[in-house]
Design an enzyme around this catalytic site. Structure first.
Site, PDB file in Angstrom:
ATOM      1  N   ASN A 410       5.336   8.903   8.860  1.00 36.68           N
ATOM      2  CA  ASN A 410       6.681   8.414   9.162  1.00 36.68           C
ATOM      3  C   ASN A 410       6.843   6.985   8.663  1.00 36.68           C
ATOM      4  O   ASN A 410       6.201   6.057   9.190  1.00 36.68           O
ATOM      5  CB  ASN A 410       6.947   8.447  10.660  1.00 36.68           C
ATOM      6  CG  ASN A 410       8.299   7.841  11.007  1.00 36.68           C
ATOM      7  OD1 ASN A 410       9.327   8.475  10.816  1.00 36.68           O
ATOM      8  ND2 ASN A 410       8.314   6.602  11.483  1.00 36.68           N
ATOM      9  N   GLU A 411       7.633   6.811   7.609  1.00 37.46           N
ATOM     10  CA  GLU A 411       8.157   5.527   7.119  1.00 37.46           C
ATOM     11  C   GLU A 411       7.125   4.605   6.487  1.00 37.46           C
ATOM     12  O   GLU A 411       7.464   3.462   6.138  1.00 37.46           O
ATOM     13  CB  GLU A 411       8.924   4.788   8.231  1.00 37.46           C
ATOM     14  CG  GLU A 411      10.135   5.561   8.721  1.00 37.46           C
ATOM     15  CD  GLU A 411      11.051   4.789   9.641  1.00 37.46           C
ATOM     16  OE1 GLU A 411      12.205   5.210   9.827  1.00 37.46           O
ATOM     17  OE2 GLU A 411      10.599   3.756  10.192  1.00 37.46           O
ATOM     18  N   ASN A 412       5.894   5.054   6.273  1.00 40.08           N
ATOM     19  CA  ASN A 412       4.885   4.136   5.744  1.00 40.08           C
ATOM     20  C   ASN A 412       5.009   3.910   4.240  1.00 40.08           C
ATOM     21  O   ASN A 412       4.752   2.803   3.756  1.00 40.08           O
ATOM     22  CB  ASN A 412       3.487   4.644   6.089  1.00 40.08           C
ATOM     23  CG  ASN A 412       3.234   4.632   7.572  1.00 40.08           C
ATOM     24  OD1 ASN A 412       3.939   3.965   8.335  1.00 40.08           O
ATOM     25  ND2 ASN A 412       2.241   5.387   8.021  1.00 40.08           N
ATOM     26  N   SER A 456       8.132  10.777   5.206  1.00 40.81           N
ATOM     27  CA  SER A 456       9.561  10.767   5.481  1.00 40.81           C
ATOM     28  C   SER A 456       9.933   9.331   5.824  1.00 40.81           C
ATOM     29  O   SER A 456       9.369   8.767   6.781  1.00 40.81           O
ATOM     30  CB  SER A 456       9.897  11.702   6.638  1.00 40.81           C
ATOM     31  OG  SER A 456      11.286  11.810   6.828  1.00 40.81           O
TER      32      SER A 456
END
Length: 799
Positions: A410-412, A456
């Site tokens: 998530n978002e990395n 994502s």
């Protein structure tokens, strides 16, 4: 046959000089709460009073005794949170460093005092950080250095409650000759044939080494078996014309029992394994086109607009989440017309009970691997833990038909590009090797039947910005953080995997969590139960922009905050759905909460439904009628995600603020299955540009869409007037509240929990013209006090 003994009784927690009764599965916090040692961290400011619990070591003890008569006995922990050493009669059996793995220890012929010592998660994180070096993250907590539920350390919707304990079951397994160590069924569909390609690994005792064993599998009446002498075996079963598993709204969810048995040379059963599977195909179409790069789920050959929500752990103490609670929450999701649940990467791989319910309800599951909002070291000791954890959970979860996607993080990837990580990292590892190397390799080796995406948001490669809305998945957070929700309409992402707007929880939830507090937006408890950066400032700016900020009126502020949340999310979904198939899905942040808090959730921390929940039910319905603002005026959109043609008559009315209809026209429209029809509203029906006295309404098949051309605070709403009556149901446990409008009534809301804490209404925001009536079913309250009902009713035009 293998014998299994659950070890859930007889545990104690050492605290100071005492032994406190311990619940297993459970955690230190729940045991200390039960013993009255600590206050409830969910109440008032007491989160700060329990911070010390996560900063010290803890020990659980019991007595291990058995006489199995088998060759091998193993102590199995399905979940140890997190850095633990296991001792039997003072001798170490081993240590663990991962909350998300199963751990197994040989205790053959051994009995005595069993102790599980947990180090502070902070101490373990500090130890790893000293080995790997510093890495950036979005919060001042060390969650990226320990394989533990990241949101234990707090998030912008969650408390800092750093747990320890045996959070999943503990058991003894006694076995002889061999046992099933791993079962991987690859379930596919080829034309009208269902296939199960079964890969099995067996563990053997010394006496069982080299002996010929038989593997037998049964599904849907088909049987296959094979013999083998080593550790691994494979076989294939074919099922003629199986019923296909479909996401909800697209078909049924038939599940087939898959039974696997391991037998010795004499035919005696040594071990067995049973799961439910479903036959279906799933891919993600990531083809390039004139709009960019797509991201569309395709199940059984059918392209799907995913109507999704993000899921966080339903309790910050996850051992408290029961199968019944999973079923309640996921049934609520289905009732809101949701068909996809994304399990977010800062939480946990949920219990099998979660996925079982999703299998039954047709809720597609998008599963993040557990990396979120941080740069993660790729060196040891973390790298080996990450590999083992990923293999454990891919194998455990791959049986579930509902699971449709593995997601790396998530978002990395976005964080590396945009959040000023690159300079401080100075070339150090940060997780890219996991997302683009380790994890896709493990998925390809263990579960090639499902798609994998690196993250994502992710545009598919470094050729595009990771969060480019034209390519792959997109997270929309400029809205809420900096922009009004009208800006959702400025682009059409290919798949919007995160977006949302905050609102406070229900009033009854606040009163339980903040007892005795005089509630105000900035009262101490309200601010403590608001974890987002400048969260109240953003709430207030949203209210002020649309309505003006009510000063000194908490009830009005509370209602308007919930209205803005519902309107914001519906604005995004209505716009993006109207652009199907370019946009192929929306995943709202978020479905649920892990404690009572102001957040983006549709269901608050006490399980009460916010107005957003009812709005999701409307905008995620198979058939959606909407008036979507554009630069050239509102467009009528008929979005039909059902499997049949939608033929309807749509009535468009331009009305005055007092409800007088100024112009009316009816249009016969037809939308084929899985299509959208857009109609430019004729100029004669449009309210005047910037008009504060005219609005547009669209009605069809009991659905209504409303367009007001100015901010609500600029519109000449009349003082709302309506009649109220209460009609009891025959069983006496519920009533209907019937409201009849005498003026235009915009966004009428009955906050049923104001009638009784357990009361709930079956609908959310409703707009009525003069003379129209709405019937609101209320459960959990059987009163007849119309005055009390009126106090629980709110609308936009009220002052």
């Amino acid at each position: 046959m293998k014998d299994v003994t659950q070890l859930h009784e007889g545990w104690n927690l050492r605290y100071e000089d005492a032994l406190l009764p311990a619940q297993v599965p459970g955690c230190v916090h729940s045991d200390l709460l039960a013993a009255g040692v600590i206050p409830d961290p969910f109440i008032g400011l007491d989160e700060t009073e329990v911070a010390w619990v996560g900063r010290r070591s803890w020990s659980y003890v019991t007595t291990l005794g058995h006489d199995s008569g088998h060759e091998r006995s193993e102590l199995v922990f399905d979940g140890l949170d997190t850095a633990a050493e296991i001792l039997l009669d003072g001798a170490s059996l081993g240590s663990t460093r991962n909350m998300h793995r199963v751990h197994r220890f040989d205790v053959t012929g051994r009995t005595g005092s069993l102790e599980v010592r947990f180090a502070s998660a902070y101490d373990e994180a500090d130890r790893v950080r000293a080995l790997t070096g510093e890495r950036p993250n979005v919060y001042p907590e060390p969650f990226q250095y320990i394989r533990k539920m990241a949101c234990s350390f707090g998030w912008d919707w969650g408390p800092t409650v750093v747990t320890a304990g045996m959070w999943r079951p503990v058991r003894l397994e006694h076995w002889s000759t061999a046992r099933l160590a791993e079962v991987r069924p690859l379930v596919t569909v080829d034309g009208t044939t269902g296939r199960v390609e079964l890969h099995v690994r067996a563990a053997r005792t010394a006496s069982g080494a080299g002996r010929r064993l038989t593997l037998r599998a049964t599904v849907a009446g088909a049987v296959a078996e094979t013999s083998f002498e080593g550790e691994e075996a494979a076989l294939r079963i074919e099922v003629a014309e199986p019923e296909l598993w479909w996401p909800r709204g697209y078909g049924a969810q038939p599940l087939y029992g898959l039974d696997v048995e391991l037998l010795d040379e004499s035919g005696e059963s040594l071990d067995s394994w049973t799961r439910r599977i479903g036959f279906r195909s799933v891919t993600v179409d990531r083809s390039a086109d004139e709009h960019g790069t797509g991201f569309t789920f395709v199940v059984n050959g059918v392209r799907i607009f995913a109507r999704g929500v993000n899921w966080i752990p339903d309790d910050v103490l996850p051992s408290r989440v029961t199968p019944e609670r999973y079923r309640t929450r996921l049934t609520q999701a289905a009732e809101a017309n949701i068909d996809l649940v994304r399990i977010w990467g800062g939480g946990i791989y949920e219990d099998d009970a979660f996925y079982d319910v999703c299998d039954e309800l047709g809720l597609m599951v998008w599963q993040d691997f557990l990396f979120a909002c941080a740069a993660y070291p790729e060196e040891q000791p973390l790298r080996g833990e990450v590999e083992a954890e990923a293999r454990d959970n891919v194998v455990r979860l791959m049986t579930h038909a509902s699971l449709v996607l593995w997601n790396g993080n998530n978002e990395n990837l976005w964080g590396f590009r945009d959040w000023d990580w690159e300079a401080p990292l100075a070339g150090d590892s940060w997780g890219e090797g996991y997302y683009l190397g380790v994890l896709p390799r493990i998925v390809a080796e263990s579960d090639p039947t499902r798609p994998y995406t690196a993250g994502s948001p992710w545009s598919g490669s470094w050729d595009h910005h990771p969060n480019d809305p034209r390519h792959g998945t997109h997270h929309s957070w400029e809205v809420w953080n900096r922009q009004d929700y009208a800006e959702y309409r400025s682009d059409v992402p290919r798949f919007c995997a995160e977006f949302g707007w905050q609102a406070p929880p229900a009033l009854a939830t606040l009163r339980r969590a903040l007892p005795g507090e005089e509630l105000a937006p900035d009262s101490p408890g309200m601010l403590h139960h608001q974890k987002a950066e400048d969260g109240n400032g953003k709430l207030n700016r949203g209210i002020e922009r649309h309505f003006g900020l009510p000063e000194g009126d908490f009830d009005r502020w509370h209602y308007l905050a919930q209205v803005v949340q519902a309107r914001a999310v519906s604005a995004g979904i209505e716009h993006w759905r109207s652009h199907w198939p370019v946009c192929a899905g929306t995943v709202v942040w978020q479905l649920n909460d892990c404690w009572p808090v102001s957040s983006w959730a549709a269901i608050d921390g006490d399980g009460r439904l916010k107005p957003l929940f009812h709005e999701l039910r409307r905008v995620y319905a198979d058939r959606l009628l909407s008036l979507v603002p554009t630069e050239d005026g509102p467009v009528l959109a008929l979005d039909n995600q059902s499997g049949g043609t939608w033929r309807t008559s749509v009535t468009l009315r331009r009305a005055d603020a007092d409800g007088t209809v100024l112009k009316e026209a009816t249009f016969d429209l037809e939308a084929a299955a899985r299509t959208v029809v857009r109609l430019v509203v004729p100029a004669s029906l449009l309210p005047g540009t910037g008009s504060s006295k005219e609005l547009l309404l669209a009605d069809a098949d009991g659905l209504r869409a409303v367009h007001v051309p100015v901010y609500d605070k600029e519109f000449a709403y009349p003082e709302p007037a309506y009649d109220v009556r209460v009609e009891p149901h025959g069983d006496g446990g519920a009533v209907d509240v019937v409201v009849t409008a005498r003026t235009l009534v915009r966004d009428l809301l009955l906050q049923a929990d104001r009638l009784a804490p357990a009361a709930a209404a079956d609908r959310g925001l409703t707009t009525l013209l003069p003379g129209e009536e709405v019937r609101i079913a209320v459960t959990g309250w059987s009163g007849d006090d119309v005055t009390a009902v009126r106090r629980a009713l709110f609308s936009v035009g009220a002052v």
